[in-house]
Enzyme design. Structure first.
Site, mmCIF file in Angstrom:
data_model
loop_
_atom_site.group_PDB
_atom_site.id
_atom_site.type_symbol
_atom_site.label_atom_id
_atom_site.label_comp_id
_atom_site.label_asym_id
_atom_site.label_seq_id
_atom_site.Cartn_x
_atom_site.Cartn_y
_atom_site.Cartn_z
ATOM 1 N N ARG A 203 -2.921 -16.318 8.500
ATOM 2 C CA ARG A 203 -4.192 -16.719 9.111
ATOM 3 C C ARG A 203 -5.171 -17.273 8.077
ATOM 4 O O ARG A 203 -6.148 -17.925 8.443
ATOM 5 C CB ARG A 203 -4.812 -15.528 9.854
ATOM 6 C CG ARG A 203 -4.149 -15.238 11.182
ATOM 7 C CD ARG A 203 -4.679 -13.982 11.838
ATOM 8 N NE ARG A 203 -4.098 -12.781 11.243
ATOM 9 C CZ ARG A 203 -4.269 -11.563 11.744
ATOM 10 N NH1 ARG A 203 -5.000 -11.384 12.832
ATOM 11 N NH2 ARG A 203 -3.718 -10.512 11.165
ATOM 12 N N LYS B 40 -12.489 -20.632 24.587
ATOM 13 C CA LYS B 40 -13.128 -19.420 24.085
ATOM 14 C C LYS B 40 -13.926 -19.730 22.834
ATOM 15 O O LYS B 40 -13.775 -20.773 22.208
ATOM 16 C CB LYS B 40 -12.074 -18.339 23.773
ATOM 17 C CG LYS B 40 -11.249 -18.651 22.525
ATOM 18 C CD LYS B 40 -10.325 -17.527 22.152
ATOM 19 C CE LYS B 40 -9.648 -17.847 20.818
ATOM 20 N NZ LYS B 40 -8.644 -16.864 20.428
ATOM 21 N N ASP C 3 -3.102 -9.155 17.781
ATOM 22 C CA ASP C 3 -3.527 -8.182 16.780
ATOM 23 C C ASP C 3 -4.254 -7.023 17.464
ATOM 24 O O ASP C 3 -3.656 -6.019 17.817
ATOM 25 C CB ASP C 3 -4.394 -8.865 15.726
ATOM 26 C CG ASP C 3 -4.633 -7.996 14.503
ATOM 27 O OD1 ASP C 3 -4.281 -6.796 14.541
ATOM 28 O OD2 ASP C 3 -5.163 -8.495 13.498
ATOM 29 N N ALA D 152 -5.690 -7.362 20.388
ATOM 30 C CA ALA D 152 -5.555 -7.667 21.826
ATOM 31 C C ALA D 152 -6.899 -7.951 22.501
ATOM 32 O O ALA D 152 -6.968 -8.018 23.725
ATOM 33 C CB ALA D 152 -4.819 -6.559 22.580
#
Length: 319
Positions: free
Chosen positions: A96, A193, A223, A225
């Site tokens: 990430r 989002k 991760d 959630a």
């Protein structure tokens, strides 16, 4: 496969055993020890001189311990004159952190790539990298294997109707969701989002129609959630009659399992790139698909210098 040795480190023991069963070879003898102060020692229990070595190790929690185990194991093989050293990292930690999102931030995935090369890895094999451009951080062969066909075949087996819609939880996952939609011959929807801070996401709008349909929300990793459950709630509000969630890497940190239990999902589908034994005991409704056939086919193709894409296709058909 006489020259092939597969070693399991602490994070992926069960997966490595499954791979060896498919290949018809015994799991290599290897022991990981920890000193009282936390130092790690990897001891090889058999000769690797002139052998093709494969380490199976996901770098999930504890991320740094698992990464150091892998680096130290690679170093041990290099000093023991292995012919080739291949790092199979089903879940690639630090993926990430693939760019500088803000000033003065590190690019940690590039650092990990450099560490693996410097330790002595000759090849790296990953699965569903969070950012596929991480392959370009390596100056050695780097193969990224997708788990989507496995997930797609499973979804086909449980949902055979024409009212299925595949949902991307954000704009970044649109390509992944579109590929699954093509496999299922289904339409695509996208959740819009915003993410005010790491591990916090808020679903804002839905692009597409899920009313009266079965929604399959697909992501590369889950991760905490938070993003997923926010998306599930939106899909229910928009009229989805059933919701399935699927991902490659079920990290499931902190409150994730409890959130999934309370999300009113038909089923949570993931793979075993990260060991799910403990989570499955707490949340039996999750379906865990093994990636061992794909990784065994990958090792077999490398050892026989054959086409990797053909080997993976055959592995999915046979599985």
């Amino acid at each position: 496969m006489e020259k092939t040795i597969v070693f399991a480190l602490n994070s992926s023991c069960e997966l490595a055993e499954q791979i060896c069963d498919i290949l018809g070879i015994e799991l290599g003898k290897c022991e990981v020890k920890h000193f009282a102060d936390g130092e790690i020692l990897v001891e090889l229990g058999e000769s690797v001189r002139g052998k093709d070595v494969y380490f199976i190790q996901s770098t999930n929690k504890p991320v740094n311990d698992n990464l150091m185990e892998l680096l130290i194991g690679i170093d041990a093989c290099k000093r023991a004159s292995a012919a080739t050293i291949n790092a199979i990292i089903p879940y690639f930690g630090y993926a990430r952190q693939d760019r500088k999102a803000k000033p003065r931030q590190p690019i940690s995935s590039k650092l990990v790539a450099s560490l693996l090369e410097r330790a002595g890895a000759d090849r790296v094999i990953t699965m569903d990298l969070h950012a596929t451009q991480i392959q370009g951080y390596f100056d050695i062969p780097a193969d990224d294997i997708t788990t989507l066909p496995l997930i797609g075949e499973y979804v086909k087996s449980i949902e055979t109707g024409n009212d299925v819609v595949v949902v991307s939880p954000d704009h970044g996952g649109t390509v992944r969701a579109r590929r699954l939609a093509e496999m299922l011959n289904a339409p695509l929807a996208i959740i819009d989002k915003r993410r005010p801070k790491p591990n916090v996401a808020e679903a804002m709008n839905l692009i597409g129609d899920v009313n009266g349909k079965t929604a399959i929300i697909i992501d590369d990793m889950v991760d905490t959630a938070g993003t997923l459950t926010s998306g599930i709630n939106m899909l229910k509000e928009k009229g989805a009659k059933k919701v399935y969630a699927a991902c490659s890497h079920a990290i499931l940190s902190g409150p994730a399992v409890e959130r999934l239990k309370n999300a009113n999902l038909e089923e949570f589908i993931c793979t075993n790139t990260i060991d799910q034994t403990k989570n499955h005991d707490e949340y039996p409704q999750m379906k865990v698909i093994s990636v061992a056939p794909l990784l065994a086919a990958t090792i077999n193709a490398i050892e026989h210098n054959s086409s990797l894409s053909s080997a993976l296709q055959n592995a999915i058909i046979e599985d």
